[in-house]
Scaffold this active site. Structure first.
Site, PDB file in Angstrom:
ATOM      1  N   HIS A 147       1.572   4.161  -3.055  1.00  0.00           N
ATOM      2  CA  HIS A 147       1.360   5.610  -2.934  1.00  0.00           C
ATOM      3  C   HIS A 147       2.351   6.397  -3.799  1.00  0.00           C
ATOM      4  CE1 HIS A 147      -1.960   6.325  -0.367  1.00  0.00           C
ATOM      5  NE2 HIS A 147      -1.456   5.742   0.703  1.00  0.00           N
ATOM      6  N   GLU A 194      -5.797   6.586  -1.766  1.00  0.00           N
ATOM      7  CA  GLU A 194      -5.788   5.464  -0.823  1.00  0.00           C
ATOM      8  C   GLU A 194      -6.360   4.201  -1.460  1.00  0.00           C
ATOM      9  OE1 GLU A 194      -4.239   5.546   1.899  1.00  0.00           O
ATOM     10  OE2 GLU A 194      -3.876   7.703   1.975  1.00  0.00           O
ATOM     11  N   HIS A 229       0.843  -1.200   0.000  1.00  0.00           N
ATOM     12  CA  HIS A 229       0.000   0.000   0.000  1.00  0.00           C
ATOM     13  C   HIS A 229       0.880   1.254   0.000  1.00  0.00           C
ATOM     14  CE1 HIS A 229      -3.449   2.553   1.535  1.00  0.00           C
ATOM     15  NE2 HIS A 229      -2.414   3.230   2.034  1.00  0.00           N
ATOM     16  N   GLU A 230       1.847   1.315   0.905  1.00  0.00           N
ATOM     17  CA  GLU A 230       2.700   2.511   0.982  1.00  0.00           C
ATOM     18  C   GLU A 230       3.543   2.655  -0.286  1.00  0.00           C
ATOM     19  OE1 GLU A 230       1.853   4.575   3.052  1.00  0.00           O
ATOM     20  OE2 GLU A 230       0.836   3.349   4.541  1.00  0.00           O
ATOM     21  N   ASP A 259      -4.559   0.655  -1.936  1.00  0.00           N
ATOM     22  CA  ASP A 259      -5.059  -0.630  -1.419  1.00  0.00           C
ATOM     23  C   ASP A 259      -5.058  -1.697  -2.517  1.00  0.00           C
ATOM     24  OD1 ASP A 259      -5.475   0.200   1.186  1.00  0.00           O
ATOM     25  OD2 ASP A 259      -7.625   0.588   0.941  1.00  0.00           O
TER      26      ASP A 259
HETATM   27 ZN   LIG Z   1      -2.339   5.256   2.442  1.00  0.00          ZN
END
Ligand SMILES: [Zn+2]
Length: 689
Positions: free
Chosen positions: A530, A587, A526-527, A591
């Site tokens: 980003h 976000e 997830h990070e 995900d």
């Molecule tokens: Zn996030």
């Protein structure tokens, strides 16, 4: 004191709640008694087997747990994040109680200050006895203001002490030259959680504004105003804040880094807001030679400038009084704390306040987070956990690289730049390599809690401002080590995982690979994603705001991210509240990408190994159960309404069901068929990274 804009994108909310008025909101979570961590990585008792996994996976995976775990009365929500944060809180309590007990004899000056800070916060008898005494000097200064010039000077003096009255100021990396640290001015000045609260016309919003005006009036009465005067002043404050809100950018607009990039010289700032004495302003901040300031919203700054000249001095005095009381309330006696708590219930739905020690632990974490964090990791974080997490980041990176090779929507030119960006990722795991120096912090044994908290604000402001004009400090952290969260910072191109999250149910050295990849692996993915979401992809490998996609690749990327936002626009909570697909786009992309990449990394880790079922589930099934259990959460309707309006993360149920219904891997693992709610039609499945 702070210029909060691109400090990074976090895994979950929490910062949102903390930005509300007081510490009475559960910034650090916990129950009355500490529940033990669940003994099995995936516990069948948490399932709801009456719900088919292909119908509503969130309910299937969590229904049993949700039923058994109502929200404790002091909380606005209760879920995996809270359970873990609560265990961390109890460990922090051990650290802080020891520090407070030994403060007179401590040889380490930082631990002594930490002990003094916590002890002063826990001194409820002293705080009650002092009443409003701590703010009387500041109130007298406000009462003495007699002219517009004095109002403007008051604003400058407040900013010099780190109090963000009307707007925030602080240091920031220049988004287009990320190695340069300049000044930054954000928008601010409002007391409700978002600009939109000032303009909605539905009955609930009108009633909420009425409650707000009453709350402001109550605080003015606590500060010594007669009730009738306070009621009238509160109306003026609402009018002033509404004018400020009208010039603010929306949260969706704030996600646009090009729109919010407005670098100005001091001369240009003087032209934009000629009524503010910027020479005096920067002199007060001790940066008379500042060369550049990034202004998030120039229109807002010029609105502040004209309001300063046009609004009567008496209104400014009321407004400053309200700001002072609101800021001070968590550090004052019960009438102030209770008033803030009562109003915040509109947003939290909490039935009672957190016990004092939990509020004081949260305050210590906010105020001396690296002093507390160092003691915390020394006692509770193992080198083995750091090594396992580092290994996992390496595996996720390799899986991301392989995935990039398969993205047919991008050209090879863009792909090579994507590789370069991935290779340039910095990673921070557990805790900072270089701890912050607290020697200049004026926390002393004779100080009241209010005085200690004020010393922290001064110290933090001076620290933040001291970065302007210097090379970027790449060792700094944006979260404290005990935090149950993680973030990506596009300007540093770095991924950061505090020690607090490297524990069950996110990460468990005793669990099977599938559970760890579905938990911590997907968090790491997830990070990483980003760096490539609709915002992050606008920054290059060095963290500069600069397009590195070819134009046709950019068009493809925008088409798929926009389609994914539209998908989320259709999801609802509380029957009728729609998710804001644009606000949550980054976000949601993270995900979906994080899960896809973590799944691939799990398959690599399992290659050639036996794949026994555990408790009746295949490794693939356990991967999805692990992600779902991270997001199990009961939430008050009040908190859900606040978060849908302000939180860039979608509600928990959609962080599970939405990405899964786009993943062929999920349908295969659970045998879902076309037509099932958990399987989107083939042509409508999103696959970005
Ligand atoms: Zn996030």
């Amino acid at each position: 004191m702070t210029f909060i804009r691109r400090t990074g994108v976090a895994l979950a909310a929490g910062l949102v709640a903390a930005s509300l008025a007081t510490a009475s909101i559960a910034a650090v979570a916990g129950a009355q008694t500490v529940p033990a961590a669940q003994t099995k990585p995936i516990d069948r008792a948490n399932l709801d087997t009456t719900c088919a996994p292909c119908t509503n996976f969130y309910q299937f995976a969590n229904g049993g747990w949700l039923k058994r775990n109502p929200i404790p009365p002091a909380y606005s929500s209760w879920g995996s994040f809270n359970e873990l944060a609560d265990r961390n809180t109890e460990n922090l309590r051990l650290v802080l109680e020891d520090a407070a007990k030994n403060r007179a004899t401590a040889t380490n000056p930082t631990m002594r200050k930490l002990g003094e800070f916590y002890a002063s916060c826990m001194d409820s008898a002293g705080i009650e006895k002092a009443g409003m005494t701590p703010i009387e000097g500041d109130l007298a200064k406000i009462r003495a203001l007699g002219s517009t010039a004095e109002v403007k000077n008051y604003l400058i003096q407040q900013h010099a002490r780190g109090n963000d009255v009307l707007f925030g100021f602080g240091s920031t990396q220049d988004a287009k030259n990320s190695s340069e640290v300049i000044g930054g001015i954000g928008q601010g000045g409002i007391g409700l959680p978002d600009r939109d609260y000032y303009f909605r016309t539905d009955a609930r919003s009108v009633a909420l504004r009425d409650a707000y005006v009453k709350h402001v009036a109550n605080d003015l009465v606590l500060a010594g105003e007669p009730a009738a005067q306070a009621a009238s002043d509160a109306q003026h404050i609402l009018a002033l804040e509404t004018a400020l809100a009208g010039s603010q950018l929306t949260r969706v607009q704030l996600r646009d880094p090009q729109l919010t990039y407005n670098r100005k010289t001091p001369a240009e700032l003087r032209t934009l807001a000629p009524g503010i004495d910027w020479t005096a302003y920067f002199a007060a901040q001790k940066i008379p030679n500042i060369s550049a300031i990034e202004v998030v919203n120039p229109k807002f700054v010029s609105t502040v400038d004209s309001l300063l000249g046009a609004v009567p001095v008496s209104d400014w005095k009321s407004y400053f009084t309200w700001n002072l009381v609101r800021r001070a309330a968590p550090r004052l006696s019960s009438p102030f704390v209770n008033e803030a708590f009562a109003f915040n219930q509109h947003f939290t739905g909490a039935k009672e306040q957190l016990p004092r020690y939990k509020r004081c632990i949260a305050a210590a974490d906010n105020s001396m987070g690296e002093a507390l964090g160092k003691a915390y990791v020394d006692r509770f974080f193992s080198p083995q956990a750091k090594a396992r997490a580092t290994e996992m980041v390496k595996n996720l990176k390799a899986a991301f690289r392989e995935r990039l090779a398969t993205r047919t929507w991008m050209s090879d030119t863009t792909r090579q730049r994507a590789y370069a960006k991935l290779d340039a990722f910095m990673q921070k795991i557990g805790y900072p390599d270089k701890w912050r120096d607290y020697s200049a912090l004026a926390v002393t044994p004779s100080n009241s809690y209010y005085a200690n908290a004020t010393a922290v604000t001064d110290f933090d402001n001076a620290y933040d401002i001291s970065h302007i004009g210097k090379p970027v400090d790449r060792t700094q952290w944006g979260m404290t080590p005990p935090t149950v969260n993680a973030y990506y910072n596009p300007l540093m191109n770095e991924i950061v995982f505090p020690a607090g999250i490297l524990q069950p149910p996110f990460f468990d050295p005793n669990a099977d690979d599938a559970v760890n990849y579905g938990g911590m692996g997907a968090v790491i993915g997830h990070e990483m994603t980003h760096g490539f979401d609709d915002q992050g992809a606008q920054y290059d490998a060095q963290g500069n705001l600069k397009t590195w996609f070819t134009s046709s690749d950019l068009a493809n990327f925008k088409a798929s991210t926009t389609a994914y936002a539209k998908q989320f626009d259709t999801y609802t909570i509380l029957d009728s509240l729609h998710v804001n697909g644009s606000l949550t786009n980054g976000e949601n992309i993270a995900d979906l990408g994080g899960l896809t990449i973590a799944y691939a990394a799990m398959e690599k880790a399992l290659a050639g190994k036996p794949r026994p079922k555990i408790d009746g589930f295949t490794p693939e099934q356990r991967f999805f159960l692990a992600w779902a259990q991270i997001w199990r959460e009961n939430m008050t309707p009040e908190q859900a309404r606040l978060l849908i309006a302000t939180n860039p993360h979608a509600p928990a149920i959609w962080r599970v069901n939405a990405p899964f219904s786009n993943m062929p891997e999920f349908a295969k693992a659970w045998g879902c068929r076309p037509g099932d709610p958990m399987e989107r039609p083939a042509g409508q499945q999103a696959a970005i990274w």
